[in-house]
Design an enzyme around this catalytic site. Structure first.
Site, PDB file in Angstrom:
ATOM      1  N   SER A 115      41.091  31.396  36.409  1.00 43.17           N
ATOM      2  CA  SER A 115      40.484  32.686  36.048  1.00 43.17           C
ATOM      3  C   SER A 115      39.747  32.582  34.720  1.00 43.17           C
ATOM      4  O   SER A 115      40.106  31.779  33.851  1.00 43.17           O
ATOM      5  CB  SER A 115      41.579  33.744  35.929  1.00 43.17           C
ATOM      6  OG  SER A 115      41.075  34.902  35.298  1.00 43.17           O
ATOM      7  N   TYR A 139      49.027  36.402  32.240  1.00 42.31           N
ATOM      8  CA  TYR A 139      48.251  36.003  33.423  1.00 42.31           C
ATOM      9  C   TYR A 139      47.325  34.827  33.083  1.00 42.31           C
ATOM     10  O   TYR A 139      47.300  33.804  33.776  1.00 42.31           O
ATOM     11  CB  TYR A 139      47.460  37.219  33.917  1.00 42.31           C
ATOM     12  CG  TYR A 139      46.468  36.921  35.017  1.00 42.31           C
ATOM     13  CD1 TYR A 139      46.892  36.722  36.322  1.00 42.31           C
ATOM     14  CD2 TYR A 139      45.102  36.849  34.741  1.00 42.31           C
ATOM     15  CE1 TYR A 139      45.972  36.452  37.334  1.00 42.31           C
ATOM     16  CE2 TYR A 139      44.181  36.591  35.743  1.00 42.31           C
ATOM     17  CZ  TYR A 139      44.622  36.390  37.036  1.00 42.31           C
ATOM     18  OH  TYR A 139      43.709  36.121  38.033  1.00 42.31           O
ATOM     19  N   ILE A 184      35.575  47.624  39.958  1.00 45.36           N
ATOM     20  CA  ILE A 184      34.531  47.988  40.932  1.00 45.36           C
ATOM     21  C   ILE A 184      35.130  48.687  42.144  1.00 45.36           C
ATOM     22  O   ILE A 184      34.605  49.697  42.627  1.00 45.36           O
ATOM     23  CB  ILE A 184      33.699  46.751  41.344  1.00 45.36           C
ATOM     24  CG1 ILE A 184      32.799  46.340  40.171  1.00 45.36           C
ATOM     25  CG2 ILE A 184      32.867  47.027  42.604  1.00 45.36           C
ATOM     26  CD1 ILE A 184      31.748  45.304  40.459  1.00 45.36           C
ATOM     27  N   GLY A 268      45.218  44.212  24.604  1.00 48.88           N
ATOM     28  CA  GLY A 268      44.855  42.828  24.917  1.00 48.88           C
ATOM     29  C   GLY A 268      43.556  42.717  25.684  1.00 48.88           C
ATOM     30  O   GLY A 268      43.271  41.693  26.313  1.00 48.88           O
ATOM     31  N   GLU A 269      42.776  43.779  25.647  1.00 45.55           N
ATOM     32  CA  GLU A 269      41.514  43.829  26.400  1.00 45.55           C
ATOM     33  C   GLU A 269      40.471  42.859  25.820  1.00 45.55           C
ATOM     34  O   GLU A 269      40.255  42.810  24.609  1.00 45.55           O
ATOM     35  CB  GLU A 269      41.015  45.277  26.310  1.00 45.55           C
ATOM     36  CG  GLU A 269      39.636  45.524  26.799  1.00 45.55           C
ATOM     37  CD  GLU A 269      39.564  45.881  28.281  1.00 45.55           C
ATOM     38  OE1 GLU A 269      40.592  46.112  28.933  1.00 45.55           O
ATOM     39  OE2 GLU A 269      38.447  45.911  28.762  1.00 45.55           O
TER      40      GLU A 269
HETATM   41  P1  NAD Z   1      44.891  39.612  46.171  1.00 47.51           P
HETATM   42  O1  NAD Z   1      46.048  40.293  45.510  1.00 47.51           O
HETATM   43  O2  NAD Z   1      44.049  40.389  47.088  1.00 47.51           O
HETATM   44  O3  NAD Z   1      45.379  38.305  46.921  1.00 47.51           O
HETATM   45  C1  NAD Z   1      46.503  37.549  46.531  1.00 47.51           C
HETATM   46  C2  NAD Z   1      47.289  37.220  47.797  1.00 47.51           C
HETATM   47  O4  NAD Z   1      48.426  36.420  47.422  1.00 47.51           O
HETATM   48  C3  NAD Z   1      47.822  38.450  48.511  1.00 47.51           C
HETATM   49  O5  NAD Z   1      47.596  38.351  49.908  1.00 47.51           O
HETATM   50  C4  NAD Z   1      49.329  38.457  48.180  1.00 47.51           C
HETATM   51  O6  NAD Z   1      50.091  39.075  49.197  1.00 47.51           O
HETATM   52  C5  NAD Z   1      49.591  36.970  48.041  1.00 47.51           C
HETATM   53  N1  NAD Z   1      50.728  36.666  47.168  1.00 47.51           N
HETATM   54  C6  NAD Z   1      51.007  37.194  45.949  1.00 47.51           C
HETATM   55  N2  NAD Z   1      52.132  36.658  45.456  1.00 47.51           N
HETATM   56  C7  NAD Z   1      52.580  35.782  46.388  1.00 47.51           C
HETATM   57  C8  NAD Z   1      53.696  34.922  46.465  1.00 47.51           C
HETATM   58  N3  NAD Z   1      54.593  34.849  45.476  1.00 47.51           N
HETATM   59  N4  NAD Z   1      53.853  34.152  47.567  1.00 47.51           N
HETATM   60  C9  NAD Z   1      52.937  34.220  48.591  1.00 47.51           C
HETATM   61  N5  NAD Z   1      51.868  35.013  48.576  1.00 47.51           N
HETATM   62  C10 NAD Z   1      51.682  35.781  47.477  1.00 47.51           C
HETATM   63  O7  NAD Z   1      44.020  38.988  44.964  1.00 47.51           O
HETATM   64  P2  NAD Z   1      42.613  38.264  44.985  1.00 47.51           P
HETATM   65  O8  NAD Z   1      41.717  39.052  44.123  1.00 47.51           O
HETATM   66  O9  NAD Z   1      42.208  37.922  46.368  1.00 47.51           O
HETATM   67  O10 NAD Z   1      42.978  36.933  44.172  1.00 47.51           O
HETATM   68  C11 NAD Z   1      43.040  35.656  44.783  1.00 47.51           C
HETATM   69  C12 NAD Z   1      43.182  34.604  43.680  1.00 47.51           C
HETATM   70  O11 NAD Z   1      42.038  34.612  42.826  1.00 47.51           O
HETATM   71  C13 NAD Z   1      44.382  34.798  42.757  1.00 47.51           C
HETATM   72  O12 NAD Z   1      44.910  33.538  42.432  1.00 47.51           O
HETATM   73  C14 NAD Z   1      43.789  35.452  41.538  1.00 47.51           C
HETATM   74  O13 NAD Z   1      44.561  35.237  40.389  1.00 47.51           O
HETATM   75  C15 NAD Z   1      42.457  34.759  41.477  1.00 47.51           C
HETATM   76  N6  NAD Z   1      41.430  35.501  40.738  1.00 47.51           N
HETATM   77  C16 NAD Z   1      40.971  36.708  41.218  1.00 47.51           C
HETATM   78  C17 NAD Z   1      39.982  37.359  40.506  1.00 47.51           C
HETATM   79  C18 NAD Z   1      39.421  38.691  40.947  1.00 47.51           C
HETATM   80  O14 NAD Z   1      38.573  39.247  40.226  1.00 47.51           O
HETATM   81  N7  NAD Z   1      39.821  39.225  42.098  1.00 47.51           N
HETATM   82  C19 NAD Z   1      39.462  36.807  39.334  1.00 47.51           C
HETATM   83  C20 NAD Z   1      39.991  35.607  38.868  1.00 47.51           C
HETATM   84  C21 NAD Z   1      40.955  34.944  39.595  1.00 47.51           C
HETATM   85  C1  UD2 Z   2      40.714  39.942  34.459  1.00 43.80           C
HETATM   86  C2  UD2 Z   2      39.916  38.627  34.548  1.00 43.80           C
HETATM   87  C3  UD2 Z   2      39.484  38.357  35.988  1.00 43.80           C
HETATM   88  C4  UD2 Z   2      40.673  38.432  36.950  1.00 43.80           C
HETATM   89  C5  UD2 Z   2      41.402  39.783  36.760  1.00 43.80           C
HETATM   90  C6  UD2 Z   2      42.689  39.892  37.566  1.00 43.80           C
HETATM   91  C7  UD2 Z   2      38.720  38.374  32.448  1.00 43.80           C
HETATM   92  C8  UD2 Z   2      37.443  38.543  31.748  1.00 43.80           C
HETATM   93  N1  UD2 Z   2      38.709  38.740  33.733  1.00 43.80           N
HETATM   94  O1  UD2 Z   2      39.868  40.991  34.801  1.00 43.80           O
HETATM   95  O2  UD2 Z   2      38.895  37.060  36.060  1.00 43.80           O
HETATM   96  O3  UD2 Z   2      41.522  37.340  36.759  1.00 43.80           O
HETATM   97  O4  UD2 Z   2      41.786  39.939  35.388  1.00 43.80           O
HETATM   98  O5  UD2 Z   2      43.270  41.117  37.216  1.00 43.80           O
HETATM   99  O6  UD2 Z   2      39.719  37.929  31.912  1.00 43.80           O
HETATM  100  N2  UD2 Z   2      38.316  49.476  33.550  1.00 43.80           N
HETATM  101  C9  UD2 Z   2      38.011  50.801  33.317  1.00 43.80           C
HETATM  102  N3  UD2 Z   2      38.498  51.739  34.191  1.00 43.80           N
HETATM  103  C10 UD2 Z   2      39.286  51.421  35.267  1.00 43.80           C
HETATM  104  C11 UD2 Z   2      39.594  50.036  35.484  1.00 43.80           C
HETATM  105  C12 UD2 Z   2      39.100  49.097  34.611  1.00 43.80           C
HETATM  106  O7  UD2 Z   2      37.318  51.139  32.358  1.00 43.80           O
HETATM  107  O8  UD2 Z   2      39.682  52.317  36.020  1.00 43.80           O
HETATM  108  C13 UD2 Z   2      37.758  48.459  32.643  1.00 43.80           C
HETATM  109  C14 UD2 Z   2      38.810  47.576  32.000  1.00 43.80           C
HETATM  110  O9  UD2 Z   2      39.333  48.162  30.841  1.00 43.80           O
HETATM  111  C15 UD2 Z   2      37.984  46.312  31.735  1.00 43.80           C
HETATM  112  C16 UD2 Z   2      36.978  46.276  32.899  1.00 43.80           C
HETATM  113  O10 UD2 Z   2      36.942  47.594  33.424  1.00 43.80           O
HETATM  114  O11 UD2 Z   2      37.262  46.433  30.544  1.00 43.80           O
HETATM  115  C17 UD2 Z   2      37.360  45.303  33.988  1.00 43.80           C
HETATM  116  O12 UD2 Z   2      38.725  45.523  34.327  1.00 43.80           O
HETATM  117  P1  UD2 Z   2      39.422  44.862  35.605  1.00 43.80           P
HETATM  118  O13 UD2 Z   2      40.830  45.355  35.656  1.00 43.80           O
HETATM  119  O14 UD2 Z   2      38.565  45.050  36.785  1.00 43.80           O
HETATM  120  O15 UD2 Z   2      39.398  43.313  35.300  1.00 43.80           O
HETATM  121  P2  UD2 Z   2      39.727  42.382  33.990  1.00 43.80           P
HETATM  122  O16 UD2 Z   2      38.486  42.265  33.173  1.00 43.80           O
HETATM  123  O17 UD2 Z   2      41.004  42.781  33.355  1.00 43.80           O
END
Ligand code: NAD
Ligand code: UD2
Length: 321
Positions: A115, A139, A184, A268-269
């Site tokens: 991430s 995280y 989003i 921690g934002e």
């Molecule tokens: P998500 O919560 O939709 O998907 C995570 C999946 O993992 C879910 O299906 C959940 O049921 C499963 N899961 C959680 N804990 C588990 C466990 N202990 N054992 C087995 N399954 C488990 O989230 P996502 O957004 O699809 O994220 C996928 C990956 O991408 C994660 O590793 C997340 O940290 C990483 N990631 C996501 C974002 C983002 O913006 N969505 C950004 C950076 C990294």
């Molecule tokens: C972090 C990681 C991202 C992913 C995610 C998982 C960074 C830069 N990004 O996302 O990669 O791992 O964590 O959780 O580390 N916000 C509002 N209103 C709302 C919700 C969010 O203002 O209702 C703001 C929030 O304060 C932040 C921004 O929107 O400034 C994005 O927030 P987020 O929760 O979508 O994701 P972020 O950046 O914590």
């Protein structure tokens, strides 16, 4: 035809990846505890092993007979890491070590989700992969731990890996109704129903939003780029968007006037997060990323269709009479 294990395959990103693997003719096995994922997101024809990714024996069984593993299972929330430090650590880091350990016998390649949270706040933008890692959350610290253990996997056990540092991923099937959802999905859900949204802080904080189809393209190409040197690459759009502008843009897509409430900034934002996509584009041969507007249209269309899972999408359309 190959078989791949996708951990977290019933989640947001995992379900899109599984659909892409199935579409190109690969077999898919999913390991998921369905904690945030849904069985409606299981790709037709995929095998589901329901359980915890930190359960080493289960992961070893899941890894049998596969050509490689896409490891996405995690508790994907900075906020959840604040509430449940130890519990998220088990899923996010112990789970990754269980996957790497299970890959040992066949030295199977593992492509795993890291991430942007590993970077913390950076003075220099855009952020290249060589920037110092200073996570500001449990995280982010656990994701950095995954990268460190991937290095160990390569050096000590000759397991090829690739870590993908996703920035803020968005797209259809990202659950909008949990307090831990990405901004989003929350804004699209609320504004498309004419409800107000909450901006934390002044709204001038920026994020690099990357559409899920671009993330899937990076994951698929990444399986060939996994190596025992444990490379890590950014997966981002390279374009900054402030939260304030995001609310306005989504309101426009939804055809409503935005009503915005303000609350204090989260603890921690991170203020600004913007990735440099040049290295991953070159190494993985990725094309131009989707535009924000194009991606937002897809999210709003999915919400208006009643948030169908993969299963519903795969069902043949009713015949036109
Ligand atoms: P998500 O919560 O939709 O998907 C995570 C999946 O993992 C879910 O299906 C959940 O049921 C499963 N899961 C959680 N804990 C588990 C466990 N202990 N054992 C087995 N399954 C488990 O989230 P996502 O957004 O699809 O994220 C996928 C990956 O991408 C994660 O590793 C997340 O940290 C990483 N990631 C996501 C974002 C983002 O913006 N969505 C950004 C950076 C990294
Ligand atoms: C972090 C990681 C991202 C992913 C995610 C998982 C960074 C830069 N990004 O996302 O990669 O791992 O964590 O959780 O580390 N916000 C509002 N209103 C709302 C919700 C969010 O203002 O209702 C703001 C929030 O304060 C932040 C921004 O929107 O400034 C994005 O927030 P987020 O929760 O979508 O994701 P972020 O950046 O914590």
């Amino acid at each position: 035809m190959s078989t791949y294990l996708v951990t977290g395959g019933c989640g947001f990103i995992g379900s899109h990846l599984c659909a892409a693997l199935a579409a190109r003719g690969d077999r898919v096995r999913v390991l998921d505890d369905l904690s945030t994922g849904s069985p409606d997101n299981l790709v037709p024809g995929a095998e589901l092993m329901r359980g915890d990714v930190a359960d080493a024996a289960l992961v070893r069984r899941a890894m049998q007979g596969v050509s490689g593993c896409f490891h996405l299972a995690a508790i994907a929330s900075v906020e959840r890491g604040v509430q449940d430090w130890l519990g998220t650590h088990r899923a996010n880091l112990t789970g990754t070590i269980a996957v790497l350990d299970a890959a040992r016998p066949g030295r199977l390649p593992v492509v795993y989700a890291s991430s942007a949270a590993v970077y913390g706040d950076q003075a220099t933008l855009p952020i290249a992969e060589t920037a110092p890692r200073r996570p500001l959350s449990a995280y982010g610290a656990d994701k950095l731990g995954c990268e460190q253990h991937a290095l160990v996997a390569g050096v000590v056990h000759a397991i090829p890996t690739l870590g993908l540092r996703f920035f803020n991923v968005f797209g259809p099937r990202q659950d909008p109704r949990s307090p831990y959802s990405g901004v989003i999905s929350i804004f699209c859900d609320r504004l498309s129903r004419g409800e107000p949204v909450t901006v934390f802080g002044d709204g001038e904080q920026t994020r690099d939003f990357v559409f899920v189809a671009d993330v899937v393209a990076a994951l698929l190409a990444g399986m060939q780029a996994a190596s025992t040197e444990a490379p890590v690459l950014n997966v981002c759009s390279g374009r900054p968007t402030s939260v304030k502008l995001l609310a306005r843009t989504i309101a426009e897509v939804c055809g409503v006037a935005p009503v915005v409430n303000h609350q204090p900034a989260r603890s921690g934002e991170i203020r600004h997060s913007l990735g440099d996509p040049s290295r991953s584009r070159a190494l993985l041969g990725l094309g131009e990323p989707a535009g924000l507007g194009e991606g937002l249209q897809a999210v709003v269309a999915w919400l208006r269709a009643g948030r169908p899972g993969v299963t519903a999408e795969a069902r043949p359309a009713a015949p036109v009479r």
